[in-house]
Design an enzyme around this catalytic site. Structure first.
Site, PDB file in Angstrom:
ATOM      1  N   CYS A   2       0.851  -1.182   0.000  1.00 37.55           N
ATOM      2  CA  CYS A   2       0.000   0.000   0.000  1.00 37.55           C
ATOM      3  C   CYS A   2       0.897   1.246   0.000  1.00 37.55           C
ATOM      4  O   CYS A   2       2.017   1.212   0.501  1.00 37.55           O
ATOM      5  CB  CYS A   2      -0.925   0.104   1.208  1.00 37.55           C
ATOM      6  SG  CYS A   2      -2.008  -1.318   1.404  1.00 37.55           S
ATOM      7  N   ARG A  27       3.311  -0.106  -5.224  1.00 35.38           N
ATOM      8  CA  ARG A  27       3.201  -0.694  -3.888  1.00 35.38           C
ATOM      9  C   ARG A  27       1.891  -1.444  -3.675  1.00 35.38           C
ATOM     10  O   ARG A  27       1.705  -2.120  -2.665  1.00 35.38           O
ATOM     11  CB  ARG A  27       3.305   0.407  -2.824  1.00 35.38           C
ATOM     12  CG  ARG A  27       4.581   1.197  -2.880  1.00 35.38           C
ATOM     13  CD  ARG A  27       4.574   2.301  -1.838  1.00 35.38           C
ATOM     14  NE  ARG A  27       4.539   1.741  -0.524  1.00 35.38           N
ATOM     15  CZ  ARG A  27       5.611   1.352   0.167  1.00 35.38           C
ATOM     16  NH1 ARG A  27       6.804   1.509  -0.361  1.00 35.38           N
ATOM     17  NH2 ARG A  27       5.499   0.833   1.362  1.00 35.38           N
ATOM     18  N   TRP A  73      -2.997  -2.669  -1.518  1.00 29.90           N
ATOM     19  CA  TRP A  73      -2.737  -4.078  -1.809  1.00 29.90           C
ATOM     20  C   TRP A  73      -3.430  -4.834  -0.688  1.00 29.90           C
ATOM     21  O   TRP A  73      -3.019  -4.758   0.472  1.00 29.90           O
ATOM     22  CB  TRP A  73      -1.233  -4.348  -1.818  1.00 29.90           C
ATOM     23  CG  TRP A  73      -0.889  -5.750  -2.203  1.00 29.90           C
ATOM     24  CD1 TRP A  73      -0.748  -6.238  -3.473  1.00 29.90           C
ATOM     25  CD2 TRP A  73      -0.603  -6.850  -1.326  1.00 29.90           C
ATOM     26  NE1 TRP A  73      -0.421  -7.568  -3.429  1.00 29.90           N
ATOM     27  CE2 TRP A  73      -0.325  -7.980  -2.130  1.00 29.90           C
ATOM     28  CE3 TRP A  73      -0.575  -6.994   0.056  1.00 29.90           C
ATOM     29  CZ2 TRP A  73      -0.009  -9.220  -1.608  1.00 29.90           C
ATOM     30  CZ3 TRP A  73      -0.267  -8.240   0.599  1.00 29.90           C
ATOM     31  CH2 TRP A  73       0.020  -9.336  -0.241  1.00 29.90           C
ATOM     32  N   ASN A  97      -0.832   1.950   5.789  1.00 28.73           N
ATOM     33  CA  ASN A  97      -0.029   0.916   5.139  1.00 28.73           C
ATOM     34  C   ASN A  97       0.534   0.045   6.255  1.00 28.73           C
ATOM     35  O   ASN A  97       1.152   0.566   7.178  1.00 28.73           O
ATOM     36  CB  ASN A  97       1.096   1.586   4.344  1.00 28.73           C
ATOM     37  CG  ASN A  97       2.173   0.601   3.916  1.00 28.73           C
ATOM     38  OD1 ASN A  97       1.890  -0.561   3.657  1.00 28.73           O
ATOM     39  ND2 ASN A  97       3.403   1.077   3.835  1.00 28.73           N
ATOM     40  N   GLY A  98       0.328  -1.274   6.156  1.00 26.37           N
ATOM     41  CA  GLY A  98       0.850  -2.172   7.190  1.00 26.37           C
ATOM     42  C   GLY A  98      -0.246  -3.101   7.678  1.00 26.37           C
ATOM     43  O   GLY A  98      -1.290  -3.234   7.022  1.00 26.37           O
ATOM     44  N   GLU A 481      15.501 -18.177 -10.711  1.00 30.77           N
ATOM     45  CA  GLU A 481      15.128 -16.790 -10.990  1.00 30.77           C
ATOM     46  C   GLU A 481      14.334 -16.703 -12.309  1.00 30.77           C
ATOM     47  O   GLU A 481      13.351 -15.963 -12.401  1.00 30.77           O
ATOM     48  CB  GLU A 481      16.397 -15.917 -11.024  1.00 30.77           C
ATOM     49  CG  GLU A 481      16.207 -14.468 -11.398  1.00 30.77           C
ATOM     50  CD  GLU A 481      15.279 -13.688 -10.468  1.00 30.77           C
ATOM     51  OE1 GLU A 481      14.849 -14.208  -9.435  1.00 30.77           O
ATOM     52  OE2 GLU A 481      14.955 -12.541 -10.825  1.00 30.77           O
ATOM     53  N   LYS A 485      10.524 -15.309 -12.612  1.00 27.57           N
ATOM     54  CA  LYS A 485      10.154 -14.221 -13.521  1.00 27.57           C
ATOM     55  C   LYS A 485       8.989 -14.646 -14.403  1.00 27.57           C
ATOM     56  O   LYS A 485       8.040 -13.899 -14.610  1.00 27.57           O
ATOM     57  CB  LYS A 485      11.329 -13.819 -14.428  1.00 27.57           C
ATOM     58  CG  LYS A 485      12.468 -13.099 -13.791  1.00 27.57           C
ATOM     59  CD  LYS A 485      12.204 -11.645 -13.460  1.00 27.57           C
ATOM     60  CE  LYS A 485      11.727 -11.522 -12.043  1.00 27.57           C
ATOM     61  NZ  LYS A 485      12.737 -11.395 -11.032  1.00 27.57           N
ATOM     62  N   GLU A 488       5.683 -15.030 -12.419  1.00 24.40           N
ATOM     63  CA  GLU A 488       5.259 -13.753 -11.854  1.00 24.40           C
ATOM     64  C   GLU A 488       4.535 -12.870 -12.875  1.00 24.40           C
ATOM     65  O   GLU A 488       3.508 -12.285 -12.561  1.00 24.40           O
ATOM     66  CB  GLU A 488       6.525 -13.046 -11.357  1.00 24.40           C
ATOM     67  CG  GLU A 488       6.325 -11.886 -10.462  1.00 24.40           C
ATOM     68  CD  GLU A 488       7.661 -11.350  -9.934  1.00 24.40           C
ATOM     69  OE1 GLU A 488       8.725 -11.645 -10.521  1.00 24.40           O
ATOM     70  OE2 GLU A 488       7.634 -10.644  -8.930  1.00 24.40           O
ATOM     71  N   HIS A 504      14.933 -37.725 -10.592  1.00 23.37           N
ATOM     72  CA  HIS A 504      14.402 -38.130  -9.291  1.00 23.37           C
ATOM     73  C   HIS A 504      12.946 -37.719  -9.117  1.00 23.37           C
ATOM     74  O   HIS A 504      12.446 -37.669  -8.004  1.00 23.37           O
ATOM     75  CB  HIS A 504      15.264 -37.549  -8.162  1.00 23.37           C
ATOM     76  CG  HIS A 504      16.678 -38.034  -8.202  1.00 23.37           C
ATOM     77  ND1 HIS A 504      17.020 -39.339  -7.911  1.00 23.37           N
ATOM     78  CD2 HIS A 504      17.832 -37.409  -8.566  1.00 23.37           C
ATOM     79  CE1 HIS A 504      18.332 -39.487  -8.072  1.00 23.37           C
ATOM     80  NE2 HIS A 504      18.846 -38.333  -8.463  1.00 23.37           N
ATOM     81  N   LYS A 603       5.159  -4.340  -5.369  1.00 22.08           N
ATOM     82  CA  LYS A 603       6.619  -4.226  -5.450  1.00 22.08           C
ATOM     83  C   LYS A 603       7.282  -4.353  -4.083  1.00 22.08           C
ATOM     84  O   LYS A 603       8.284  -5.025  -3.929  1.00 22.08           O
ATOM     85  CB  LYS A 603       6.966  -2.880  -6.084  1.00 22.08           C
ATOM     86  CG  LYS A 603       8.439  -2.626  -6.215  1.00 22.08           C
ATOM     87  CD  LYS A 603       9.002  -3.480  -7.326  1.00 22.08           C
ATOM     88  CE  LYS A 603      10.499  -3.327  -7.480  1.00 22.08           C
ATOM     89  NZ  LYS A 603      11.056  -4.447  -8.256  1.00 22.08           N
TER      90      LYS A 603
END
Ligand code: M6R
Length: 608
Positions: A2, A27, A73, A97-98, A481, A485, A488, A504, A603
């Site tokens: 947020c 955010r 968010w 925010n939080g 990574e 990507k 995401e 395996h 983000k």
């Protein structure tokens, strides 16, 4: 997550609030809202992006000289208008925010006091709690402080009240918040980019600070009322750095900025043939010299950087290294060694799990702490004894790209410093390593030239549901990574394995619909990797191989090969991640997803 903005100024602050929210949209972007005081309290809220809110504000000609705004968010309650901030109680409005961890207990108490709740959020308890405090503590600043004393959890808050239009009260505990001092008023926001439109003069609040912003200034106090001064800092952030310029997406811009980001990060080393521990802070020599082992704490892409670094630290510096996902480490019983160098890695420096893991490590007696971070003013940097600031510039796209490669550069420098201190590297070898590192920006530039071929490959992924990434050794984290990507931003389910692990279990997944992407530099494990790739091909899997110019892997039916221009030894991880970033970017374009703001993500992950 947020983002919040607040303003008290000699002008209509609605355009400033909206522009601030646009800058903070990274955010969180599932809903947005604002409130202004203009004789009464005017509140607007919209599901979706800031653009929806801006259209609403336009339609009703929202205006006022005091206001607060929020981009969300969702944590508590689905994204909806009723859960969007600001939340109100009487004539009072709050953005947050939080996470308020004791919101359930507070909600029950406030309900018993007769307060009616209209949302599912934790934030609404703050609105009612401050309103309740105002009944016995009529001053807004004091009432907010009294309410804060009852909150548990993390917050950056802004509170205003229709009877008191001359000020907004803000507070910070665990979530970032700064003030902006301008000629026409005073502002507050979650980060500096939101306020560059009005000022460069910033004051960063500390955890436990509460501030009042007014048209003619600000004052800060601790929660108990003790006044405090915080320094005014001239922000060096360039407004251009947060603009898209000629690019279509921030992720694309940030991928292509990597040569410059790396060169800027390495600039502090200059043309040196040898590194000084002071690169990591004034007290670094002692802290690094006496370290018996390294513990890396990070999340997501930053954790992948840590995984690559473990190969370097153990092989080159000969120091034992553990790499832990921050959110797991903090809740696990581990065996602490006080002589551990704790390395936290974070692009934002505000990731709640990483900050909490650092605190946990410190509580276990480990005080040699280092942050590798892209934001100099961040909480993480302020909380560690040592620091290395990467100079990637602002990273706006949710998918981390240039932050990752600059983190790797920083971690390689750390490896070289530790190797020298531990007598594992002589002067000539160190000079050779530094020369190779300085060449990386140019080498990355050449990898970027592969984009047209990668774009062609991306078309083949449009209809795929799943993908498998393979790597070996220090390129296994690069495969991880690449998979992160792809999932995401294109929503294709992707997994990464060390190639030797395929037989395996995961080999059972391989068929003609499962593209397998292999990171195949010409290193000591190449022949082993080639055998693993044969196992895939024999099961009908289609291979997409990123090889080096001199890797002998031929294009053939079902085997596509792209060659990176140079083989880069220990540093090849920095090069081999770049085509994977480009691949996921172009697959996302083929699939038409929102590249910079993928669904459900944000983000800066400032909640647990
Ligand atoms: O700001 P941080 O580096 O601490 O963020 C950690 C992760 O949230 C982040 O790397 C995330 O995994 C990225 N979106 C990946 O692209």
């Amino acid at each position: 997550m947020c983002g919040i903005v607040a303003a008290v100024a000699d002008r209509n602050v609605v355009p400033v609030l909206l522009e601030g929210l646009r800058k903070l949209e990274y955010r969180g972007y599932d809903s947005a809202g604002l409130a202004v005081l203009n004789g009464g309290l005017q509140r607007l809220r919209a599901v979706g992006r800031v653009a929806e809110l801006a259209a609403q504000a336009d339609a009703v000609r929202a205006a006022g000289t005091t206001g607060i705004a929020h981009t969300r968010w969702a944590t508590h309650g689905v994204p909806s208008e009723r859960n969007a901030h600001p939340h109100v109680s009487g004539g009072l409005a709050v953005v947050h925010n939080g996470i308020i961890e004791n919101h359930e207990a507070l909600r029950e108490r406030l309900k018993a006091d007769g307060y009616a709740f209209t949302s599912d959020t934790d934030t609404e308890v703050v609105a009612h709690l401050v309103e309740k405090k105002l009944k016995s503590v009529p001053d807004l600043f004091d009432a907010v402080r009294a309410a804060l004393a009852e909150l548990e959890g993390a917050y950056a808050l802004a509170v205003m009240r229709e009877d008191d239009p001359s000020r907004v009260v803000v507070a910070r505990e665990g979530s970032p918040l700064l003030l902006g001092l301008a000629d026409d008023g005073c502002y507050a926001a979650s980060d500096a980019s939101a306020l560059l439109q009005v000022t460069r003069r910033m004051v960063y609040l500390e955890n436990g600070d509460c501030a009042e912003i007014r048209r003619d200034g600000q004052r800060i106090a601790r929660i108990d009322g003790t006044p405090v001064e915080r320094p005014v800092i001239e922000s060096q952030l360039s407004a251009d750095a947060v603009e898209l310029g000629t690019y279509d997406h921030y992720m694309q811009k940030e991928i292509f900025e990597q040569p410059d980001a790396l060169a800027n990060t390495l600039e502090m080393v200059g043309a040196a043939r040898s590194l000084q521990p002071g690169l990591f802070g004034a007290a670094a020599a002692d802290a690094l010299q006496g370290a018996r082992q390294v513990l890396i704490l990070a999340c997501g892409t930053s954790w992948h950087a840590g995984l690559v670094a473990r190969y370097w630290l153990e092989a080159i510096a000969g120091i034992p290294c553990a790499v832990e996902i921050a959110s797991e480490y903090r809740y696990r019983d581990s065996v602490p060694d006080p002589e551990t160098l704790v390395v936290t890695i974070s692009q934002s420096g505000e990731t709640a799990d990483t900050l909490a893991a650092l605190q946990h490590a410190r509580s276990l007696g480990m005080t040699r702490t280092l942050a590798i971070c892209n934001v100099p003013e961040s909480s993480l940097v302020r909380e560690t004894a040592l620091r290395f600031i990467t100079r990637a510039g602002p990273e706006i796209g949710v998918a981390s790209t240039k932050a990752f490669t600059t983190q790797l550069a920083a971690l390689y420098l750390l490896t070289l410093v530790l190797a020298r201190l531990r007598g594992r590297l002589d002067a000539a070898a160190e000079a050779r390593e530094l020369k190779a590192l300085r060449h990386v920006p140019a080498a990355v530039q050449k990898v970027l030239d592969l984009e047209p071929a990668i774009k062609d490959w991306a078309r083949l992924f449009g209809g795929k549901q799943h993908a498998l990434f393979l790597g070996r050794g220090r390129h296994y984290p690069i495969a991880l990574e690449g998979a992160l990507k792809l999932k995401e931003i294109s929503y294709i389910h992707a997994e990464a394995y060390p190639a030797g692990e395929l037989k395996h279990g995961p080999l059972a997944l391989v068929d003609k619909d499962m593209p397998v992407i292999a990171v195949a530099p010409n290193d000591a494990l190449l022949e082993k990797l080639k055998s693993n790739l044969q196992e895939v091909r024999a099961r009908g899997g289609e291979l997409f191989v990123f090889a080096d110019a001199d890797s002998e892997i031929a294009d053939s039916e079902g085997v596509h090969v792209l060659r990176l221009p140079e083989h880069y030894g220990a540093l090849s991880a920095l090069l081999h991640v770049v085509p994977l970033q480009l691949l996921s970017y172009h697959v996302a374009l083929v699939k038409g997803t929102d590249v910079d703001k993928p669904r459900n993500l944000a983000k800066s992950v400032t909640v647990e």
